[in-house]
Design a protein around this motif. Structure first.
Motif, PDB file in Angstrom:
ATOM      1  N   ALA A  24      61.194  27.037  34.135  1.00 51.87           N
ATOM      2  CA  ALA A  24      61.316  28.205  33.262  1.00 51.87           C
ATOM      3  C   ALA A  24      59.973  28.711  32.745  1.00 51.87           C
ATOM      4  O   ALA A  24      59.805  29.917  32.539  1.00 51.87           O
ATOM      5  N   VAL A  25      59.009  27.806  32.507  1.00 49.73           N
ATOM      6  CA  VAL A  25      57.748  28.240  31.890  1.00 49.73           C
ATOM      7  C   VAL A  25      56.524  28.002  32.773  1.00 49.73           C
ATOM      8  O   VAL A  25      55.920  28.969  33.246  1.00 49.73           O
ATOM      9  N   PRO A  26      56.098  26.747  33.012  1.00 53.87           N
ATOM     10  CA  PRO A  26      54.844  26.565  33.759  1.00 53.87           C
ATOM     11  C   PRO A  26      54.852  27.109  35.179  1.00 53.87           C
ATOM     12  O   PRO A  26      53.854  27.689  35.618  1.00 53.87           O
ATOM     13  N   ASP A  27      55.958  26.943  35.910  1.00 49.61           N
ATOM     14  CA  ASP A  27      55.983  27.439  37.292  1.00 49.61           C
ATOM     15  C   ASP A  27      55.805  28.959  37.368  1.00 49.61           C
ATOM     16  O   ASP A  27      54.980  29.434  38.153  1.00 49.61           O
ATOM     17  N   PRO A  28      56.537  29.756  36.569  1.00 47.84           N
ATOM     18  CA  PRO A  28      56.283  31.206  36.599  1.00 47.84           C
ATOM     19  C   PRO A  28      54.864  31.576  36.150  1.00 47.84           C
ATOM     20  O   PRO A  28      54.248  32.482  36.721  1.00 47.84           O
ATOM     21  N   LEU A  29      54.331  30.853  35.147  1.00 44.95           N
ATOM     22  CA  LEU A  29      52.967  31.138  34.699  1.00 44.95           C
ATOM     23  C   LEU A  29      51.967  30.853  35.820  1.00 44.95           C
ATOM     24  O   LEU A  29      51.020  31.620  36.038  1.00 44.95           O
ATOM     25  N   LYS A  30      52.176  29.752  36.537  1.00 44.95           N
ATOM     26  CA  LYS A  30      51.301  29.392  37.642  1.00 44.95           C
ATOM     27  C   LYS A  30      51.360  30.447  38.746  1.00 44.95           C
ATOM     28  O   LYS A  30      50.327  30.846  39.295  1.00 44.95           O
ATOM     29  N   LYS A  31      52.564  30.914  39.043  1.00 43.40           N
ATOM     30  CA  LYS A  31      52.741  31.935  40.074  1.00 43.40           C
ATOM     31  C   LYS A  31      52.061  33.243  39.665  1.00 43.40           C
ATOM     32  O   LYS A  31      51.361  33.877  40.459  1.00 43.40           O
ATOM     33  N   GLU A  32      52.253  33.658  38.399  1.00 35.17           N
ATOM     34  CA  GLU A  32      51.634  34.886  37.907  1.00 35.17           C
ATOM     35  C   GLU A  32      50.114  34.781  37.933  1.00 35.17           C
ATOM     36  O   GLU A  32      49.427  35.753  38.270  1.00 35.17           O
ATOM     37  N   ARG A  33      49.590  33.612  37.587  1.00 33.65           N
ATOM     38  CA  ARG A  33      48.144  33.407  37.587  1.00 33.65           C
ATOM     39  C   ARG A  33      47.587  33.499  39.006  1.00 33.65           C
ATOM     40  O   ARG A  33      46.533  34.091  39.234  1.00 33.65           O
ATOM     41  N   ALA A  34      48.306  32.924  39.973  1.00 36.61           N
ATOM     42  CA  ALA A  34      47.868  32.995  41.377  1.00 36.61           C
ATOM     43  C   ALA A  34      47.895  34.437  41.876  1.00 36.61           C
ATOM     44  O   ALA A  34      46.980  34.868  42.594  1.00 36.61           O
ATOM     45  N   LEU A  62      47.552  37.118  40.043  1.00 39.06           N
ATOM     46  CA  LEU A  62      46.446  37.815  39.376  1.00 39.06           C
ATOM     47  C   LEU A  62      45.126  37.515  40.073  1.00 39.06           C
ATOM     48  O   LEU A  62      44.315  38.420  40.300  1.00 39.06           O
ATOM     49  N   ARG A  63      44.905  36.247  40.428  1.00 39.19           N
ATOM     50  CA  ARG A  63      43.680  35.882  41.143  1.00 39.19           C
ATOM     51  C   ARG A  63      43.599  36.596  42.487  1.00 39.19           C
ATOM     52  O   ARG A  63      42.533  37.069  42.880  1.00 39.19           O
ATOM     53  N   LEU A  64      44.715  36.653  43.191  1.00 38.50           N
ATOM     54  CA  LEU A  64      44.747  37.326  44.487  1.00 38.50           C
ATOM     55  C   LEU A  64      44.435  38.817  44.335  1.00 38.50           C
ATOM     56  O   LEU A  64      43.651  39.382  45.104  1.00 38.50           O
ATOM     57  N   ALA A  65      45.024  39.451  43.320  1.00 34.90           N
ATOM     58  CA  ALA A  65      44.767  40.877  43.078  1.00 34.90           C
ATOM     59  C   ALA A  65      43.299  41.116  42.742  1.00 34.90           C
ATOM     60  O   ALA A  65      42.690  42.081  43.231  1.00 34.90           O
ATOM     61  N   ARG A  66      42.722  40.245  41.936  1.00 37.12           N
ATOM     62  CA  ARG A  66      41.298  40.383  41.602  1.00 37.12           C
ATOM     63  C   ARG A  66      40.429  40.195  42.838  1.00 37.12           C
ATOM     64  O   ARG A  66      39.440  40.903  43.025  1.00 37.12           O
ATOM     65  N   ALA A  67      40.782  39.220  43.674  1.00 35.76           N
ATOM     66  CA  ALA A  67      40.011  38.980  44.896  1.00 35.76           C
ATOM     67  C   ALA A  67      40.103  40.177  45.833  1.00 35.76           C
ATOM     68  O   ALA A  67      39.104  40.561  46.463  1.00 35.76           O
ATOM     69  N   GLU A  68      41.291  40.785  45.934  1.00 41.35           N
ATOM     70  CA  GLU A  68      41.448  41.971  46.775  1.00 41.35           C
ATOM     71  C   GLU A  68      40.636  43.140  46.235  1.00 41.35           C
ATOM     72  O   GLU A  68      40.021  43.885  47.001  1.00 41.35           O
ATOM     73  N   ASN A  69      40.626  43.321  44.912  1.00 37.83           N
ATOM     74  CA  ASN A  69      39.814  44.392  44.311  1.00 37.83           C
ATOM     75  C   ASN A  69      38.336  44.155  44.569  1.00 37.83           C
ATOM     76  O   ASN A  69      37.588  45.093  44.850  1.00 37.83           O
ATOM     77  N   ALA A  70      37.912  42.908  44.455  1.00 39.43           N
ATOM     78  CA  ALA A  70      36.502  42.589  44.679  1.00 39.43           C
ATOM     79  C   ALA A  70      36.135  42.781  46.149  1.00 39.43           C
ATOM     80  O   ALA A  70      35.052  43.293  46.466  1.00 39.43           O
ATOM     81  N   SER A  71      37.018  42.402  47.058  1.00 37.80           N
ATOM     82  CA  SER A  71      36.705  42.544  48.486  1.00 37.80           C
ATOM     83  C   SER A  71      36.676  44.014  48.906  1.00 37.80           C
ATOM     84  O   SER A  71      35.994  44.366  49.871  1.00 37.80           O
ATOM     85  N   ALA A  72      37.377  44.870  48.192  1.00 37.60           N
ATOM     86  CA  ALA A  72      37.355  46.301  48.517  1.00 37.60           C
ATOM     87  C   ALA A  72      35.995  46.917  48.230  1.00 37.60           C
ATOM     88  O   ALA A  72      35.641  47.947  48.801  1.00 37.60           O
ATOM     89  N   THR A  73      35.221  46.295  47.364  1.00 35.41           N
ATOM     90  CA  THR A  73      33.902  46.822  47.018  1.00 35.41           C
ATOM     91  C   THR A  73      32.781  46.074  47.731  1.00 35.41           C
ATOM     92  O   THR A  73      31.612  46.289  47.437  1.00 35.41           O
ATOM     93  N   LYS A  74      33.139  45.208  48.660  1.00 34.42           N
ATOM     94  CA  LYS A  74      32.150  44.393  49.361  1.00 34.42           C
ATOM     95  C   LYS A  74      31.274  45.286  50.255  1.00 34.42           C
ATOM     96  O   LYS A  74      31.761  46.171  50.943  1.00 34.42           O
ATOM     97  N   VAL A  75      29.998  44.996  50.222  1.00 34.42           N
ATOM     98  CA  VAL A  75      29.039  45.729  51.049  1.00 34.42           C
ATOM     99  C   VAL A  75      28.384  44.713  51.971  1.00 34.42           C
ATOM    100  O   VAL A  75      27.876  43.693  51.520  1.00 34.42           O
TER     101      VAL A  75
END
Length: 151
Positions: free
Chosen positions: A116-126, A128-141
């Protein structure tokens, strides 16, 4: 001290996950687990500060970086299990939700609370990390060097 049968590193990682949860997220995920008055507050949410230390280059001599505001909370369930929460900032409701989550994860309902709590938080955190990595890779030069005379 009561042994909860859970490895220390596992509990530390879970409390870190609870501490980094977005404001109000634990309260929305935490299911009703019975009478809330069954919790005895050992330490009501208290705001204080801690000194943050750092090392230059991760190997140099430690130095005081500055102070950080934290909040802590501790409670005991009716069965005697104690739960703790330490969070950055002044989020009293978050500390009051994280401490019972920590306590309940040491009881027989741990599997239910984990899903109910830690598993959904862990999934949401992963996610978020993936979304940030995708945003960062879009600006890669990509830089490359040409040798003189190569066109």
């Amino acid at each position: 001290m009561k042994d909860c049968g859970e490895p220390h590193a596992e509990r530390r990682a879970r409390r870190g996950l609870l501490a980094r949860a977005p404001e109000g997220r634990i309260s929305t995920l935490l299911p009703e687990t019975g009478d809330r008055s069954a919790f005895t507050r050992l330490r009501p949410p208290e705001i204080g500060s801690v000194m943050v230390r750092g090392r230059a280059g991760a190997t140099g001599a430690p130095f005081n970086l500055g102070e950080m505001t934290v909040i802590r909370c501790a409670l005991r369930l009716g069965c005697g299990t104690v739960g703790h929460a330490w969070l950055m900032g002044r989020r009293k409701p978050c500390a009051e939700a994280a401490a019972p989550t920590d306590a309940l994860m040491q009881t027989g309902v741990a599997g239910y609370i984990r899903s109910a709590v830690p598993d959904p938080l862990k999934k949401e955190r992963a996610e978020l990390r993936l979304a940030r990595a995708e945003n960062a890779s879009a600006t890669k030069v990509d830089f490359f060097a040409m040798a003189p005379g190569e066109d």
